[in-house]
Design a protein around this motif. Sequence first.
Motif, PDB file in Angstrom:
ATOM      1  N   SER A  34       1.210 -14.224   3.986  1.00 38.11           N
ATOM      2  CA  SER A  34      -0.087 -13.565   4.166  1.00 38.11           C
ATOM      3  C   SER A  34      -0.175 -12.420   3.174  1.00 38.11           C
ATOM      4  CB  SER A  34      -0.246 -13.040   5.595  1.00 38.11           C
ATOM      5  OG  SER A  34       0.659 -11.974   5.816  1.00 38.11           O
ATOM      6  N   GLU A  35      -1.391 -12.049   2.865  1.00 39.94           N
ATOM      7  CA  GLU A  35      -1.571 -11.046   1.820  1.00 39.94           C
ATOM      8  C   GLU A  35      -2.777 -10.191   2.154  1.00 39.94           C
ATOM      9  OE1 GLU A  35      -1.877 -12.981  -1.930  1.00 39.94           O
ATOM     10  OE2 GLU A  35      -1.331 -11.220  -3.082  1.00 39.94           O
ATOM     11  N   LYS A  36      -2.627  -8.885   2.050  1.00 38.70           N
ATOM     12  CA  LYS A  36      -3.740  -7.981   2.329  1.00 38.70           C
ATOM     13  C   LYS A  36      -3.795  -6.897   1.271  1.00 38.70           C
ATOM     14  CE  LYS A  36      -3.897  -8.330   7.360  1.00 38.70           C
ATOM     15  NZ  LYS A  36      -3.383  -7.735   8.599  1.00 38.70           N
ATOM     16  N   LEU A  37      -5.010  -6.468   0.994  1.00 38.25           N
ATOM     17  CA  LEU A  37      -5.237  -5.317   0.128  1.00 38.25           C
ATOM     18  C   LEU A  37      -5.762  -4.203   1.013  1.00 38.25           C
ATOM     19  CD1 LEU A  37      -5.379  -4.070  -2.708  1.00 38.25           C
ATOM     20  CD2 LEU A  37      -7.644  -5.078  -2.956  1.00 38.25           C
ATOM     21  N   VAL A  38      -5.083  -3.067   0.978  1.00 43.45           N
ATOM     22  CA  VAL A  38      -5.379  -2.012   1.946  1.00 43.45           C
ATOM     23  C   VAL A  38      -5.648  -0.693   1.221  1.00 43.45           C
ATOM     24  CG1 VAL A  38      -4.525  -0.799   3.994  1.00 43.45           C
ATOM     25  CG2 VAL A  38      -3.765  -3.138   3.539  1.00 43.45           C
ATOM     26  N   ASP A  80      -5.660   5.142   9.770  1.00 42.02           N
ATOM     27  CA  ASP A  80      -6.067   5.805   8.520  1.00 42.02           C
ATOM     28  C   ASP A  80      -6.054   4.846   7.332  1.00 42.02           C
ATOM     29  OD1 ASP A  80      -6.692   8.636   9.006  1.00 42.02           O
ATOM     30  OD2 ASP A  80      -4.648   8.698   9.802  1.00 42.02           O
ATOM     31  N   ALA A  81      -6.462   3.626   7.566  1.00 40.15           N
ATOM     32  CA  ALA A  81      -6.461   2.637   6.483  1.00 40.15           C
ATOM     33  C   ALA A  81      -7.588   1.639   6.682  1.00 40.15           C
ATOM     34  CB  ALA A  81      -5.124   1.898   6.464  1.00 40.15           C
ATOM     35  N   LEU A  82      -8.064   1.164   5.558  1.00 40.54           N
ATOM     36  CA  LEU A  82      -9.116   0.151   5.581  1.00 40.54           C
ATOM     37  C   LEU A  82      -8.569  -1.123   4.941  1.00 40.54           C
ATOM     38  CD1 LEU A  82     -12.169  -0.626   5.915  1.00 40.54           C
ATOM     39  CD2 LEU A  82     -12.487   0.199   3.580  1.00 40.54           C
ATOM     40  N   GLU A  83      -8.483  -2.160   5.762  1.00 38.81           N
ATOM     41  CA  GLU A  83      -8.026  -3.448   5.223  1.00 38.81           C
ATOM     42  C   GLU A  83      -9.226  -4.131   4.574  1.00 38.81           C
ATOM     43  OE1 GLU A  83      -6.294  -5.664   8.390  1.00 38.81           O
ATOM     44  OE2 GLU A  83      -4.484  -4.415   8.485  1.00 38.81           O
ATOM     45  N   VAL A 119       2.704  -9.778   2.584  1.00 37.51           N
ATOM     46  CA  VAL A 119       2.511  -8.956   1.384  1.00 37.51           C
ATOM     47  C   VAL A 119       1.360  -7.985   1.620  1.00 37.51           C
ATOM     48  CG1 VAL A 119       1.813  -8.978  -1.048  1.00 37.51           C
ATOM     49  CG2 VAL A 119       3.396 -10.723  -0.186  1.00 37.51           C
ATOM     50  N   LEU A 120       1.630  -6.701   1.432  1.00 38.13           N
ATOM     51  CA  LEU A 120       0.582  -5.683   1.499  1.00 38.13           C
ATOM     52  C   LEU A 120       0.511  -4.988   0.148  1.00 38.13           C
ATOM     53  CD1 LEU A 120       1.489  -3.963   4.917  1.00 38.13           C
ATOM     54  CD2 LEU A 120      -0.212  -5.751   4.530  1.00 38.13           C
ATOM     55  N   HIS A 121      -0.676  -4.978  -0.455  1.00 32.05           N
ATOM     56  CA  HIS A 121      -0.915  -4.161  -1.640  1.00 32.05           C
ATOM     57  C   HIS A 121      -1.727  -2.967  -1.169  1.00 32.05           C
ATOM     58  CE1 HIS A 121      -0.077  -7.857  -3.966  1.00 32.05           C
ATOM     59  NE2 HIS A 121      -0.969  -8.459  -3.216  1.00 32.05           N
ATOM     60  N   THR A 122      -1.343  -1.777  -1.563  1.00 31.46           N
ATOM     61  CA  THR A 122      -2.095  -0.604  -1.116  1.00 31.46           C
ATOM     62  C   THR A 122      -2.522   0.259  -2.290  1.00 31.46           C
ATOM     63  OG1 THR A 122      -0.282   0.985  -0.906  1.00 31.46           O
ATOM     64  CG2 THR A 122      -0.586  -0.557   0.922  1.00 31.46           C
ATOM     65  N   PHE A 123      -3.554   1.067  -2.056  1.00 30.26           N
ATOM     66  CA  PHE A 123      -3.937   2.098  -3.009  1.00 30.26           C
ATOM     67  C   PHE A 123      -4.586   3.236  -2.243  1.00 30.26           C
ATOM     68  CE2 PHE A 123      -8.595   1.264  -3.401  1.00 30.26           C
ATOM     69  CZ  PHE A 123      -8.671   0.072  -2.700  1.00 30.26           C
ATOM     70  N   GLY A 124      -4.633   4.396  -2.874  1.00 28.38           N
ATOM     71  CA  GLY A 124      -5.303   5.539  -2.254  1.00 28.38           C
ATOM     72  C   GLY A 124      -4.382   6.633  -1.764  1.00 28.38           C
ATOM     73  N   PHE A 125      -3.132   6.365  -1.518  1.00 27.81           N
ATOM     74  CA  PHE A 125      -2.211   7.350  -0.972  1.00 27.81           C
ATOM     75  C   PHE A 125      -0.805   6.998  -1.440  1.00 27.81           C
ATOM     76  CE2 PHE A 125       0.666   9.049   2.258  1.00 27.81           C
ATOM     77  CZ  PHE A 125       0.177  10.336   2.407  1.00 27.81           C
ATOM     78  N   PRO A 126       0.025   7.982  -1.734  1.00 27.96           N
ATOM     79  CA  PRO A 126      -0.084   9.425  -1.489  1.00 27.96           C
ATOM     80  C   PRO A 126      -1.010  10.151  -2.463  1.00 27.96           C
ATOM     81  CG  PRO A 126       2.033   8.909  -2.468  1.00 27.96           C
ATOM     82  CD  PRO A 126       1.376   7.604  -2.189  1.00 27.96           C
ATOM     83  N   GLU A 154      -4.041   7.786  -7.577  1.00 24.92           N
ATOM     84  CA  GLU A 154      -3.591   7.055  -8.769  1.00 24.92           C
ATOM     85  C   GLU A 154      -2.437   6.100  -8.471  1.00 24.92           C
ATOM     86  OE1 GLU A 154      -4.056  10.281  -8.556  1.00 24.92           O
ATOM     87  OE2 GLU A 154      -5.202  11.044 -10.254  1.00 24.92           O
ATOM     88  N   MET A 155      -1.872   6.190  -7.284  1.00 28.17           N
ATOM     89  CA  MET A 155      -0.644   5.432  -7.013  1.00 28.17           C
ATOM     90  C   MET A 155      -0.937   4.165  -6.218  1.00 28.17           C
ATOM     91  SD  MET A 155       1.929   8.507  -6.089  1.00 28.17           S
ATOM     92  CE  MET A 155       2.087   9.916  -7.191  1.00 28.17           C
ATOM     93  N   PHE A 156      -0.461   3.058  -6.750  1.00 27.46           N
ATOM     94  CA  PHE A 156      -0.498   1.795  -6.014  1.00 27.46           C
ATOM     95  C   PHE A 156       0.825   1.654  -5.259  1.00 27.46           C
ATOM     96  CE2 PHE A 156      -3.407   1.306  -9.529  1.00 27.46           C
ATOM     97  CZ  PHE A 156      -4.499   0.688  -8.950  1.00 27.46           C
ATOM     98  N   GLY A 157       0.758   0.934  -4.152  1.00 29.88           N
ATOM     99  CA  GLY A 157       1.970   0.756  -3.362  1.00 29.88           C
ATOM    100  C   GLY A 157       2.083  -0.665  -2.853  1.00 29.88           C
ATOM    101  N   PHE A 158       3.217  -0.967  -2.257  1.00 26.21           N
ATOM    102  CA  PHE A 158       3.429  -2.333  -1.777  1.00 26.21           C
ATOM    103  C   PHE A 158       4.401  -2.366  -0.611  1.00 26.21           C
ATOM    104  CE2 PHE A 158       6.586  -1.577  -5.086  1.00 26.21           C
ATOM    105  CZ  PHE A 158       7.749  -2.025  -4.507  1.00 26.21           C
ATOM    106  N   LEU A 159       4.266  -3.383   0.166  1.00 34.01           N
ATOM    107  CA  LEU A 159       5.246  -3.709   1.201  1.00 34.01           C
ATOM    108  C   LEU A 159       5.387  -5.228   1.209  1.00 34.01           C
ATOM    109  CD1 LEU A 159       5.667  -2.306   4.777  1.00 34.01           C
ATOM    110  CD2 LEU A 159       5.667  -4.764   4.411  1.00 34.01           C
ATOM    111  N   TYR A 160       6.570  -5.720   0.958  1.00 27.41           N
ATOM    112  CA  TYR A 160       6.843  -7.154   0.965  1.00 27.41           C
ATOM    113  C   TYR A 160       7.933  -7.420   1.998  1.00 27.41           C
ATOM    114  CZ  TYR A 160       4.999  -6.461  -3.814  1.00 27.41           C
ATOM    115  OH  TYR A 160       4.254  -6.086  -4.906  1.00 27.41           O
TER     116      TYR A 160
END
Lengths: 270, 618
Positions: B102-106, B140-143, B277-284, B287-293
């Motif tokens: 599964s894959e999400k952009l958050v 505190d997140a928008l999927e 798979v989670l792709h994130t942006f907005g925090f901390p 400018e920083m993208f993040g991930f959780l796999y």
Amino acid sequence: MSNSFQVVVCASVVPDPLQTLEPVSGPNGPALKNEMMLPAILDPWAAHALYEGANLVKQVAGSSLWLVSMAPKAKLQQVMMTVAQKVPLQLVAVDGPSSGFADAHQTATTLAAAVRTIPGIDLSKLLLFGGWESASRSAGVTLQLVGEELGIVDQFQGVDAITPQTDGSFEVLERIEGARHQVSVCAGPPAVLGWATGSLGEPRNDPQVGMANMRTLMPALQRAMAGTVSSDGLHYANVTTPKQQRQTRIVKDMPTDEVARELVHWITQE
Amino acid sequence: MSTVEQIAIERATIDVDIACVGFGPAMGGFLTTLSRELLNHDGSPAIESGTMPGMPLQVICYERADDIGFGVSGVVTRARGIRASFPGLDPAQIPMAAPVSSEKLVYLLDPIGASRRSRALRVGDRLFRAFRKFLRVRHDALELPFTPGFLHKKDGLVLSIGQFNQWVGAQLMSSGTVQIWPGMPVSEALIEDGKVRGVRLLDQGVDRGGSPDAGFTPGMDIHAALTVVGDGPAGAVSRDIDRRLGMPEGNEVREWAVGMKFVIELRPDVELQPGTVLHTFGFPEPEMFGFLYVHPGNVASVGIFVPSWFDCPIRTAYRYLQHYIQHPYLWRFLEGGKLRSWGAKSLQESGKRGEPFLAGDGYARIGESSSGTNVLTGSGVDEAWTTGALLGEGVIELLQAGKPFTRENLEQAYEQRRRNSWLEKEARIAEKSRDGFQRGVVTGLIGMALAAFSNGRFSLGSPPAKPGERLVSPADFYRGKLTPQEITAVQQECDVRGTSAHGPLMDRCGWPAIQHDGSLLVSHQDVLLMGGKVQAPAGYADHVVFRDIEVCRRCGNKLCVEMCSGQAITRSVAGVPNFDREKCIFCGACMWNCPETVQGQSNLQLRAGAGGLHSAEN
């Protein structure tokens, strides 16, 4: 050459101690979690034996060095990528378990059989080297048992030095209590030497040594004999890794005596 | 004492057919492709060695790290190139690998209020919070309702790069056709008359300054008909070749990022499916993208990327990563977890604009060192693998035809293959896709989408500036939050303590102190031991060198200290940073973050070195 030696180093392969090691119970008894995916190294105790063996062979003309190692073939192959860069050697590969939870007696029987199959081996010239202890379980009995299987009665443990004499004998320094050495003179091979740390540092990686070793290593791995070691009859009541505690503090310009005092205090708190 | 350069040294030499530098996914792809054609079915050489007649082709790969499994990357990949090399690939055969399930952009809102957000983002955040029920803003997140096509990794794999490299390396070694030597750093290319003749291994038995010491062993010269360079984004040999043979006109590496990750054993009650798979942006920071796999066995890789266009004079990754994992959206999974591993690496994110000469007389470049990473899709491993596989095909073609490894032949056999592949097509689309980030995060995100949906025909923004050119002073960056006097006081205090300044500066800007739990939230020093197990073998010179210490003294930012992933570079009262080789993880971030130049080159030199991380789970 009549005074030459045939040095056979028995060395196990152990998980890199810098990895996260966690004992688990598997269907075949105790094991380490994710053991096959952990990078492996040559048992540090046995590695000292290998370096000392290579040095001895270099000193005594006509001598030869073999490394006998039992581990899953893939692990052996991985470890050899590094070990083969250290010293010239001939590998005798045994495809079997290396978990440290195998029965030492069966392991010794398998290793002794591997030693006997070495082409051209002459037991009367044999110096059987290995680690005094092992980083896998620290039972420290396997080498002794291999020697017994091969009928070798002169056995030395905790060895730090061997000095060959012109008459074919050799002097051995063994560690004893009180930070002292016991000095023995052995009339000649065969003998078992379980090494402590010796005095040689780890040799630098040498690409030429690696290239030379590689010509025989891969064929040796391809013809690795199967090492049958069963865990039948073995029962482990408890398995644990050494407890670790970590407290980090950054200090600058602290006298060494003060650092030592603090460390002793911290250790003795337990 | 004289340095090695100052004294005449007779070096041993070895002649091989193909010398390879660096073992990563690109080299895995190259050697896998090549090795399959080197032997006949009866085991006889299919291609005879030019240096050892009668023997098979002599192919040797030198890797700096102590093991081939000590690479770092947060990997989710579409694995197109990898699957092409291994048809019918069963991910279960590779430890820590899982098909993407599964894959999400958050989008992560700032739950702390310390993040440095633009007005547009602040307005957006207020709207998200105001309509939280309608928009389903939770934790505190928008999927986002979908993952854009260019970003998704459908049918892909979650991997551990260390385990993947081990798996590939084991198969290669068992083939008996190639040799891989870890713990053997290469210092430079051997170049004569514009032709690469091989490589020189690093000198051993030298002191910190490179002068011969006990057990001095000069690095051997490895002569080869073909040198394959795949030493990653910060590789010494790649940069040596670029410096001495130049770059294609107009091309320059300007965009970078440092990626840092934790590998975390999750709490037993966390029910995340392997392959999540989670792709994130907005925090901390925005400018920083993040991930959780999520890997099999309830283990997750979690990390962030700190880009060179983050105009912050502290650009620390570790402190930000600690805040990242504590974001409520992620912390509900990660709280109570146990740190298994940690690592960091630079990412060369210049794409086509940073592409070097892919081939020349006697050499070819693959992987990240050949600017293979796709910055739009956020993908590098599969691209790296494919560059290597394409070179492998080209080299086999030349060998079978008996053609030499000249620039013309390699361009035809390798570069042309690459130009005709999906790599080139997608790299063209990505070429200007991130230019918008030069003007801000929102513009950057819109620009990415625009480039993706127009197949690269349209973009926003302007070509990137070099990291040092964008850098603002601490006084400007913290204007309104800290006074210049406060900043100076913090820096002076850190000079005395020999630490970096980002911790106290972030503390004063509202970032809460990290409450260490000894298990997952640990000090930067402890993570080197618990997660990275950093090693530095004796007998090698310092590989981070400050060329002109007066320039360092005058440098106000000391960014090399602030962004150092391992706290290997520290401040000092003298004003010149200290370097501790035993903490360096070879992430390479100091190299591209140094804003000072001396005679056209960075004042901080990252040279070839030995050691680094000792974890195979990254």
